[in-house]
Design a protein around this motif. Structure first.
Motif, PDB file in Angstrom:
ATOM      1  N   ARG A  68      36.283  28.157  -3.379  1.00  0.00           N
ATOM      2  CA  ARG A  68      34.914  28.495  -2.983  1.00  0.00           C
ATOM      3  C   ARG A  68      34.749  29.952  -2.569  1.00  0.00           C
ATOM      4  NH1 ARG A  68      33.926  24.784  -5.659  1.00  0.00           N
ATOM      5  NH2 ARG A  68      33.426  22.714  -4.946  1.00  0.00           N
ATOM      6  N   ASP A  69      35.836  30.568  -2.095  1.00  0.00           N
ATOM      7  CA  ASP A  69      35.724  31.937  -1.599  1.00  0.00           C
ATOM      8  C   ASP A  69      37.091  32.606  -1.602  1.00  0.00           C
ATOM      9  OD1 ASP A  69      34.475  34.164  -0.589  1.00  0.00           O
ATOM     10  OD2 ASP A  69      34.364  33.426   1.471  1.00  0.00           O
ATOM     11  N   VAL A  70      37.076  33.929  -1.659  1.00  0.00           N
ATOM     12  CA  VAL A  70      38.295  34.730  -1.574  1.00  0.00           C
ATOM     13  C   VAL A  70      38.060  35.744  -0.463  1.00  0.00           C
ATOM     14  CG1 VAL A  70      39.851  36.275  -2.795  1.00  0.00           C
ATOM     15  CG2 VAL A  70      38.733  34.436  -4.040  1.00  0.00           C
ATOM     16  N   ASN A  71      38.889  35.725   0.572  1.00  0.00           N
ATOM     17  CA  ASN A  71      38.722  36.596   1.740  1.00  0.00           C
ATOM     18  C   ASN A  71      39.950  37.456   1.954  1.00  0.00           C
ATOM     19  OD1 ASN A  71      36.686  34.697   1.968  1.00  0.00           O
ATOM     20  ND2 ASN A  71      36.795  34.603   4.177  1.00  0.00           N
ATOM     21  N   VAL A  72      39.769  38.493   2.758  1.00  0.00           N
ATOM     22  CA  VAL A  72      40.884  39.317   3.226  1.00  0.00           C
ATOM     23  C   VAL A  72      41.010  39.076   4.721  1.00  0.00           C
ATOM     24  CG1 VAL A  72      41.749  41.656   3.527  1.00  0.00           C
ATOM     25  CG2 VAL A  72      40.520  41.058   1.451  1.00  0.00           C
ATOM     26  N   GLU A  73      42.204  38.716   5.150  1.00  0.00           N
ATOM     27  CA  GLU A  73      42.444  38.498   6.575  1.00  0.00           C
ATOM     28  C   GLU A  73      43.446  39.521   7.089  1.00  0.00           C
ATOM     29  OE1 GLU A  73      43.597  34.516   7.486  1.00  0.00           O
ATOM     30  OE2 GLU A  73      41.651  33.699   6.907  1.00  0.00           O
ATOM     31  N   GLU A  74      43.264  39.889   8.328  1.00  0.00           N
ATOM     32  CA  GLU A  74      44.152  40.854   8.974  1.00  0.00           C
ATOM     33  C   GLU A  74      45.216  40.109   9.767  1.00  0.00           C
ATOM     34  OE1 GLU A  74      43.261  43.614  12.636  1.00  0.00           O
ATOM     35  OE2 GLU A  74      42.309  44.418  10.831  1.00  0.00           O
ATOM     36  N   GLU A  75      46.455  40.557   9.633  1.00  0.00           N
ATOM     37  CA  GLU A  75      47.559  39.958  10.384  1.00  0.00           C
ATOM     38  C   GLU A  75      48.318  41.060  11.105  1.00  0.00           C
ATOM     39  OE1 GLU A  75      50.197  37.661   8.013  1.00  0.00           O
ATOM     40  OE2 GLU A  75      48.699  36.159   7.518  1.00  0.00           O
ATOM     41  N   THR A  76      48.862  40.717  12.248  1.00  0.00           N
ATOM     42  CA  THR A  76      49.704  41.661  12.973  1.00  0.00           C
ATOM     43  C   THR A  76      51.129  41.543  12.447  1.00  0.00           C
ATOM     44  OG1 THR A  76      48.311  41.408  14.926  1.00  0.00           O
ATOM     45  CG2 THR A  76      50.488  42.370  15.247  1.00  0.00           C
ATOM     46  N   VAL A  77      51.678  42.677  12.018  1.00  0.00           N
ATOM     47  CA  VAL A  77      53.044  42.715  11.503  1.00  0.00           C
ATOM     48  C   VAL A  77      53.912  43.358  12.566  1.00  0.00           C
ATOM     49  CG1 VAL A  77      54.547  43.551   9.670  1.00  0.00           C
ATOM     50  CG2 VAL A  77      52.185  42.928   9.147  1.00  0.00           C
ATOM     51  N   ARG A  78      54.920  42.636  13.014  1.00  0.00           N
ATOM     52  CA  ARG A  78      55.779  43.119  14.083  1.00  0.00           C
ATOM     53  C   ARG A  78      56.380  44.478  13.725  1.00  0.00           C
ATOM     54  NH1 ARG A  78      60.439  39.265  15.990  1.00  0.00           N
ATOM     55  NH2 ARG A  78      58.650  37.897  16.005  1.00  0.00           N
ATOM     56  N   TYR A  79      56.304  45.393  14.658  1.00  0.00           N
ATOM     57  CA  TYR A  79      56.847  46.748  14.572  1.00  0.00           C
ATOM     58  C   TYR A  79      56.077  47.680  13.638  1.00  0.00           C
ATOM     59  CZ  TYR A  79      60.829  44.193  16.474  1.00  0.00           C
ATOM     60  OH  TYR A  79      61.625  43.367  17.211  1.00  0.00           O
ATOM     61  N   PHE A  80      55.189  47.169  12.809  1.00  0.00           N
ATOM     62  CA  PHE A  80      54.517  48.029  11.834  1.00  0.00           C
ATOM     63  C   PHE A  80      53.009  48.127  12.027  1.00  0.00           C
ATOM     64  CE2 PHE A  80      58.381  46.704   9.567  1.00  0.00           C
ATOM     65  CZ  PHE A  80      58.916  47.961   9.331  1.00  0.00           C
ATOM     66  N   GLY A  81      52.415  47.257  12.828  1.00  0.00           N
ATOM     67  CA  GLY A  81      50.978  47.324  13.039  1.00  0.00           C
ATOM     68  C   GLY A  81      50.248  46.214  12.316  1.00  0.00           C
ATOM     69  N   LYS A  82      49.248  46.611  11.541  1.00  0.00           N
ATOM     70  CA  LYS A  82      48.397  45.633  10.879  1.00  0.00           C
ATOM     71  C   LYS A  82      48.725  45.547   9.395  1.00  0.00           C
ATOM     72  CE  LYS A  82      44.558  46.415  14.003  1.00  0.00           C
ATOM     73  NZ  LYS A  82      43.196  46.891  14.126  1.00  0.00           N
ATOM     74  N   GLY A  83      48.602  44.326   8.892  1.00  0.00           N
ATOM     75  CA  GLY A  83      48.754  44.067   7.478  1.00  0.00           C
ATOM     76  C   GLY A  83      47.609  43.193   7.020  1.00  0.00           C
ATOM     77  N   TYR A  84      47.427  43.109   5.719  1.00  0.00           N
ATOM     78  CA  TYR A  84      46.296  42.360   5.172  1.00  0.00           C
ATOM     79  C   TYR A  84      46.782  41.391   4.112  1.00  0.00           C
ATOM     80  CZ  TYR A  84      44.033  46.204   7.492  1.00  0.00           C
ATOM     81  OH  TYR A  84      43.650  47.109   8.438  1.00  0.00           O
TER      82      TYR A  84
END
Length: 150
Positions: A68-84
C-alpha cells in the motif's frame, strides 16, 4: 628463521576464515510484475560456505497488490549517527524493511529509491485515484444532505 610453506598456508587460511566471517549480508529485492510478487532475499556468504550452499539465505515473498505504501524511516546506528531504511507497508498492516540494515548518508538518496519503487508499483496513481474517489464521495454525500435556507 623464515616460516615454512605449511605455516604460510595456515596463515592465509586463517586470514580467509576471518575475512569470510566478517562479510556482511547481501540483500536483494526482486519486484516481478508478471508473477505479481516481491521477493526479498538475504544472502550470507559465511553460512553458504559452511552449509555447502544448502543454506545461507532467507527470503520473504509477498504479493505486489498487497503493498500500500513505501516509506523511508530513520534509525539510530550505534557509533555512526542516523541511518535510513526503505519500508514496504502492506494492506494487512504488516511492514517489512527493504534492507535489514540502515543506509548511512543522505536521506535524499534513500527517498529517491523509495520514489522509484513507488512509481514502479504505480502506488502514486492509486493514491491519486483514491483521493479523487474520496473527494467525489464527499461531494456526493454533501449533495444528499438537506441545505439550510434562511
Amino acid at each position: 628463521m623464515p616460516d615454512s610453506l605449511a605455516w604460510k598456508l595456515f596463515y592465509m587460511a586463517g586470514c580467509f576464515f576471518v575475512a569470510a566471517q566478517n562479510l556482511e549480508q547481501w540483500e536483494e529485492a526482486v519486484f516481478d510484475k508478471n508473477k505479481g510478487t516481491v521477493c526479498l532475499k538475504t544472502f550470507n556468504l559465511y553460512k553458504k560456505i559452511l552449509t555447502f550452499s544448502k543454506g545461507g539465505h532467507e527470503q520473504v515473498v509477498a504479493a505486489l497488490n498487497e503493498i500500500r505504501d513505501v516509506n523511508v524511516e530513520e534509525e539510530t546506528v550505534r557509533y555512526f549517527g542516523k541511518g535510513y531504511v526503505v519500508v514496504l507497508r502492506f494492506g494487512t498492516g504488516f511492514s517489512h524493511p527493504l534492507t535489514q540494515s540502515a543506509v548511512l548518508g543522505c536521506r535524499s538518496d534513500v527517498e529517491a529509491i523509495a520514489k522509484l519503487i513507488t512509481s514502479f508499483l504505480e502506488l502514486d496513481r492509486l493514491e491519486s485515484q483514491q483521493d479523487l474517489s474520496q473527494s467525489s464521495e464527499t461531494e456526493a454525500s454533501d449533495a444528499d444532505e438537506p441545505q439550510d435556507t434562511y
